[in-house]
Design a protein around this motif. Structure first.
Motif, PDB file in Angstrom:
ATOM      1  N   ARG A   1    -119.281  11.964 117.401  1.00 31.30           N
ATOM      2  CA  ARG A   1    -118.311  10.861 117.440  1.00 31.30           C
ATOM      3  C   ARG A   1    -117.084  11.158 116.594  1.00 31.30           C
ATOM      4  O   ARG A   1    -116.037  10.531 116.760  1.00 31.30           O
ATOM      5  N   ARG A   2    -117.204  12.119 115.697  1.00 37.97           N
ATOM      6  CA  ARG A   2    -116.076  12.424 114.813  1.00 37.97           C
ATOM      7  C   ARG A   2    -115.032  13.315 115.473  1.00 37.97           C
ATOM      8  O   ARG A   2    -113.973  13.564 114.895  1.00 37.97           O
ATOM      9  N   GLY A   3    -115.329  13.814 116.668  1.00 38.77           N
ATOM     10  CA  GLY A   3    -114.396  14.709 117.349  1.00 38.77           C
ATOM     11  C   GLY A   3    -114.528  16.137 116.841  1.00 38.77           C
ATOM     12  O   GLY A   3    -115.534  16.517 116.240  1.00 38.77           O
ATOM     13  N   ALA A   4    -113.483  16.953 117.068  1.00 37.78           N
ATOM     14  CA  ALA A   4    -113.488  18.371 116.659  1.00 37.78           C
ATOM     15  C   ALA A   4    -114.764  19.055 117.118  1.00 37.78           C
ATOM     16  O   ALA A   4    -115.463  19.703 116.343  1.00 37.78           O
ATOM     17  N   HIS A   5    -115.053  18.927 118.417  1.00 45.24           N
ATOM     18  CA  HIS A   5    -116.341  19.377 118.934  1.00 45.24           C
ATOM     19  C   HIS A   5    -116.526  20.879 118.808  1.00 45.24           C
ATOM     20  O   HIS A   5    -117.625  21.351 118.502  1.00 45.24           O
ATOM     21  N   GLU A   6    -115.451  21.642 119.031  1.00 53.14           N
ATOM     22  CA  GLU A   6    -115.617  23.092 118.930  1.00 53.14           C
ATOM     23  C   GLU A   6    -115.918  23.526 117.496  1.00 53.14           C
ATOM     24  O   GLU A   6    -116.660  24.491 117.267  1.00 53.14           O
ATOM     25  N   ARG A   7    -115.375  22.808 116.516  1.00 53.29           N
ATOM     26  CA  ARG A   7    -115.675  23.127 115.119  1.00 53.29           C
ATOM     27  C   ARG A   7    -117.133  22.819 114.780  1.00 53.29           C
ATOM     28  O   ARG A   7    -117.786  23.593 114.067  1.00 53.29           O
ATOM     29  N   LEU A   8    -117.621  21.701 115.289  1.00 45.85           N
ATOM     30  CA  LEU A   8    -119.018  21.347 115.040  1.00 45.85           C
ATOM     31  C   LEU A   8    -119.949  22.366 115.696  1.00 45.85           C
ATOM     32  O   LEU A   8    -120.948  22.795 115.104  1.00 45.85           O
ATOM     33  N   ILE A   9    -119.614  22.773 116.912  1.00 43.13           N
ATOM     34  CA  ILE A   9    -120.411  23.791 117.605  1.00 43.13           C
ATOM     35  C   ILE A   9    -120.412  25.090 116.812  1.00 43.13           C
ATOM     36  O   ILE A   9    -121.452  25.731 116.632  1.00 43.13           O
ATOM     37  N   ALA A  10    -119.239  25.489 116.336  1.00 42.66           N
ATOM     38  CA  ALA A  10    -119.137  26.735 115.581  1.00 42.66           C
ATOM     39  C   ALA A  10    -119.965  26.679 114.309  1.00 42.66           C
ATOM     40  O   ALA A  10    -120.677  27.640 113.962  1.00 42.66           O
ATOM     41  N   ALA A  11    -119.899  25.566 113.597  1.00 49.83           N
ATOM     42  CA  ALA A  11    -120.664  25.438 112.352  1.00 49.83           C
ATOM     43  C   ALA A  11    -122.168  25.449 112.626  1.00 49.83           C
ATOM     44  O   ALA A  11    -122.944  26.126 111.931  1.00 49.83           O
ATOM     45  N   ALA A  12    -122.591  24.709 113.659  1.00 52.41           N
ATOM     46  CA  ALA A  12    -124.019  24.606 113.947  1.00 52.41           C
ATOM     47  C   ALA A  12    -124.587  25.932 114.454  1.00 52.41           C
ATOM     48  O   ALA A  12    -125.610  26.421 113.955  1.00 52.41           O
ATOM     49  N   LEU A  13    -123.922  26.525 115.439  1.00 53.55           N
ATOM     50  CA  LEU A  13    -124.426  27.780 116.000  1.00 53.55           C
ATOM     51  C   LEU A  13    -124.260  28.937 115.013  1.00 53.55           C
ATOM     52  O   LEU A  13    -125.075  29.871 114.997  1.00 53.55           O
ATOM     53  N   GLY A  14    -123.201  28.896 114.213  1.00 46.70           N
ATOM     54  CA  GLY A  14    -123.021  29.927 113.199  1.00 46.70           C
ATOM     55  C   GLY A  14    -124.164  29.914 112.191  1.00 46.70           C
ATOM     56  O   GLY A  14    -124.698  30.965 111.808  1.00 46.70           O
ATOM     57  N   THR A  15    -124.543  28.719 111.761  1.00 50.44           N
ATOM     58  CA  THR A  15    -125.667  28.600 110.837  1.00 50.44           C
ATOM     59  C   THR A  15    -126.964  29.061 111.497  1.00 50.44           C
ATOM     60  O   THR A  15    -127.782  29.768 110.880  1.00 50.44           O
ATOM     61  N   ALA A  16    -127.160  28.654 112.757  1.00 54.67           N
ATOM     62  CA  ALA A  16    -128.362  29.080 113.484  1.00 54.67           C
ATOM     63  C   ALA A  16    -128.427  30.598 113.588  1.00 54.67           C
ATOM     64  O   ALA A  16    -129.497  31.205 113.403  1.00 54.67           O
ATOM     65  N   ALA A  17    -127.282  31.239 113.880  1.00 58.84           N
ATOM     66  CA  ALA A  17    -127.255  32.699 114.005  1.00 58.84           C
ATOM     67  C   ALA A  17    -127.613  33.374 112.687  1.00 58.84           C
ATOM     68  O   ALA A  17    -128.351  34.370 112.656  1.00 58.84           O
ATOM     69  N   LEU A  18    -127.110  32.847 111.578  1.00 62.38           N
ATOM     70  CA  LEU A  18    -127.439  33.414 110.268  1.00 62.38           C
ATOM     71  C   LEU A  18    -128.930  33.278 109.962  1.00 62.38           C
ATOM     72  O   LEU A  18    -129.552  34.192 109.397  1.00 62.38           O
ATOM     73  N   LEU A  19    -129.507  32.142 110.347  1.00 60.74           N
ATOM     74  CA  LEU A  19    -130.937  31.953 110.128  1.00 60.74           C
ATOM     75  C   LEU A  19    -131.763  32.910 110.986  1.00 60.74           C
ATOM     76  O   LEU A  19    -132.808  33.417 110.546  1.00 60.74           O
ATOM     77  N   VAL A  20    -131.296  33.184 112.203  1.00 57.78           N
ATOM     78  CA  VAL A  20    -131.987  34.134 113.072  1.00 57.78           C
ATOM     79  C   VAL A  20    -131.930  35.539 112.469  1.00 57.78           C
ATOM     80  O   VAL A  20    -132.919  36.285 112.481  1.00 57.78           O
ATOM     81  N   VAL A  21    -130.768  35.905 111.937  1.00 59.42           N
ATOM     82  CA  VAL A  21    -130.638  37.213 111.288  1.00 59.42           C
ATOM     83  C   VAL A  21    -131.580  37.309 110.090  1.00 59.42           C
ATOM     84  O   VAL A  21    -132.222  38.350 109.864  1.00 59.42           O
ATOM     85  N   ALA A  22    -131.673  36.228 109.326  1.00 55.27           N
ATOM     86  CA  ALA A  22    -132.611  36.213 108.190  1.00 55.27           C
ATOM     87  C   ALA A  22    -134.043  36.388 108.671  1.00 55.27           C
ATOM     88  O   ALA A  22    -134.834  37.130 108.066  1.00 55.27           O
ATOM     89  N   LEU A  23    -134.381  35.732 109.770  1.00 52.30           N
ATOM     90  CA  LEU A  23    -135.721  35.865 110.331  1.00 52.30           C
ATOM     91  C   LEU A  23    -136.001  37.299 110.765  1.00 52.30           C
ATOM     92  O   LEU A  23    -137.128  37.786 110.668  1.00 52.30           O
ATOM     93  N   ALA A  24    -134.957  37.983 111.232  1.00 51.64           N
ATOM     94  CA  ALA A  24    -135.118  39.346 111.737  1.00 51.64           C
ATOM     95  C   ALA A  24    -135.195  40.386 110.630  1.00 51.64           C
ATOM     96  O   ALA A  24    -135.871  41.410 110.789  1.00 51.64           O
ATOM     97  N   THR A  25    -134.514  40.153 109.522  1.00 54.03           N
ATOM     98  CA  THR A  25    -134.313  41.234 108.556  1.00 54.03           C
ATOM     99  C   THR A  25    -134.978  41.033 107.202  1.00 54.03           C
ATOM    100  O   THR A  25    -135.194  42.010 106.467  1.00 54.03           O
ATOM    101  N   LEU A  26    -135.301  39.808 106.830  1.00 53.48           N
ATOM    102  CA  LEU A  26    -135.838  39.554 105.494  1.00 53.48           C
ATOM    103  C   LEU A  26    -137.362  39.607 105.489  1.00 53.48           C
ATOM    104  O   LEU A  26    -138.013  39.182 106.453  1.00 53.48           O
ATOM    105  N   PRO A  27    -137.956  40.115 104.405  1.00 47.24           N
ATOM    106  CA  PRO A  27    -139.418  40.138 104.274  1.00 47.24           C
ATOM    107  C   PRO A  27    -139.936  38.769 103.847  1.00 47.24           C
ATOM    108  O   PRO A  27    -140.297  38.537 102.681  1.00 47.24           O
ATOM    109  N   LEU A  28    -139.989  37.847 104.766  1.00 42.06           N
ATOM    110  CA  LEU A  28    -140.314  36.461 104.458  1.00 42.06           C
ATOM    111  C   LEU A  28    -141.815  36.266 104.281  1.00 42.06           C
ATOM    112  O   LEU A  28    -142.621  36.874 104.988  1.00 42.06           O
TER     113      LEU A  28
END
Length: 413
Positions: free
Chosen positions: A285-312
């Motif tokens: 509802r706040r608008g700036a939809h592409e910015r929200l998408i970028a922030a959400a998917l960017g964070t998701a991508a970083l978490l996926v990289v952490a899942l792939a590379t870190l000895p969790l």
């Protein structure tokens, strides 16, 4: 200045959102008409995993091709009639499944179910955009996405529970009953889905580049924003399909999880996605939809990289998967509003069906592509590469969202 047109009352919005949410849940339920029954079907018909899996390839190929065409039918005949035809295909598919006696029959079931599935995105989003007041659209798209997830969640429990006690043919008949009830409900509430007067007329003020007014039903294919929306869906759904298909064995191999723990982590991802969709409806509802998408998917991508590379440690995998799903889900309502902007800013309400049908065919293409694109990596034991590939796809999806935001004119919503 004349007063603005009154927004539809909240009750009208709620009725449209609830009805479309229900039928969207039914469509996702029928995504899984066959897969929960694979063990029984393989045994009774002597099929391999490749043979039975090909039925789902047929489903998504028919659905993807049909979805692009269904949008034209929605714009021509109205969403209610097309939705009825889609649910009718589900009913026929389930009835056919209850009496099928060979592999050819199973492929026909898959094709019928895929044809039925093809109508829902162009029809659903046409109804929501035309019937729901703009301030509530973010919530409408949120409920739409959530209901689809609930349909996915219900199907395996429903189908396997009945098949285990009464047989798989009885499970097919029960699914047919669900489709029949949905068809009756749609007929009963058909007036709630009727197109508002004038909504099927193109906006004479809308223009496309230097070509003058839009007067061709295929003019939307000249829009870079529409193609970028298609690419966004192709990328993000290929990433989702890779997680859905391969997350459990990947987590077993990379982090030593048991089969049950890996399946639980995948469930946590899906539950996180549902929660993210709900949150995304408010944030959109706040608008700036592409910015929200970028922030959400960017964070998701970083978490996926952490899942792939870190000895969790094993205990950290489940919350990390939940976070990936949550961030991906947040982007959902903004994604749908971004497509709306691409449609309304250049083509007006008359092209909702065509634009949504074409754009969402990228969803089926991504689901069909994911097993092929990542299967070779899995066969070669390159599990980390699969996760990195998912993160790359999410990053590319961000670029397409930014491109849509830059090329689509401000919508009138």
């Amino acid at each position: 200045m004349p007063p603005a047109a009154a927004s539809p009352p909240a009750r009208h919005d709620l009725e449209a959102i609830s009805l479309i949410g229900f039928v969207h849940g039914v469509s996702h339920f029928f995504h899984l008409l066959l897969p929960p029954l694979f063990p029984w079907l393989m045994k009774d018909f002597g099929l391999s995993f490749t043979g039975i899996g090909a039925t789902m390839t047929i489903f998504f190929v028919v659905s993807g091709c049909g979805q692009a065409l269904a949008g034209f039918l929605v714009d021509r005949f109205g969403a209610a009639q097309v939705l009825g035809a889609g649910i009718g295909c589900f009913l026929l598919a389930a009835l056919l499944l209850s009496v099928v006696d060979d592999y050819t029959g199973l492929t026909l079931v898959a094709a019928l179910a895929g044809l039925g599935n093809s109508v829902f995105h162009p029809a659903d989003f046409t109804v929501l955009n035309r019937q729901v007041s703009p301030p509530r659209l973010g919530h409408a798209f949120s409920i739409h996405g959530l209901s689809g997830n609930l349909g996915w969640a219900l199907a395996p429990v429903f189908m396997t529970g009945i098949a285990a006690t009464l047989g798989w043919r009885s499970a097919a008949l029960a699914a047919a009953l669900l489709a029949a009830l949905a068809l009756l409900l749609l007929f009963w509430c058909r007036r709630s889905l009727a197109d508002p007067p004038g909504s099927d007329q193109a906006d004479p003020a809308v223009e496309l580049g230097q070509a003058g007014t839009v007067n061709s039903p295929f003019a939307f294919l000249q829009s870079g924003a529409v193609w970028m929306c298609f690419a966004f869906f192709l990328l993000i759904t290929t990433a989702f399909g890779a997680i859905q298909n391969f997350a459990t064995p990947i987590l077993q191999q990379l982090h030593g999880l048991s089969l049950a723990a890996g399946a639980s982590a995948l469930s946590a991802y899906l539950v996180g996605g549902a929660a993210g969709i709900l949150s995304g409806g408010f944030l959109a509802r706040r608008g700036a939809h592409e910015r929200l998408i970028a922030a959400a998917l960017g964070t998701a991508a970083l978490l996926v990289v952490a899942l792939a590379t870190l000895p969790l440690p094993q205990w950290a995998v489940l919350p990390l998967m939940t976070g990936i799903g949550y961030c991906t889900g947040i982007a959902g309502p903004s994604r749908d509003l971004l497509v709306r902007r691409a449609a309304t800013s250049r083509f007006g309400q008359a092209a909702y069906g065509r634009v949504y049908g074409f754009v969402y065919s990228g969803l089926d293409a991504g689901l069909a592509l994911a097993p092929i694109a990542f299967g070779a990596f899995m066969d070669g034991g390159r599990f980390t590469a699969v996760l990195i590939g998912i993160a790359v796809l999410q990053g590319l999806a961000i670029l397409t969202a930014w491109r849509v935001g830059g090329t689509a004119l401000p919508a009138d919503a």
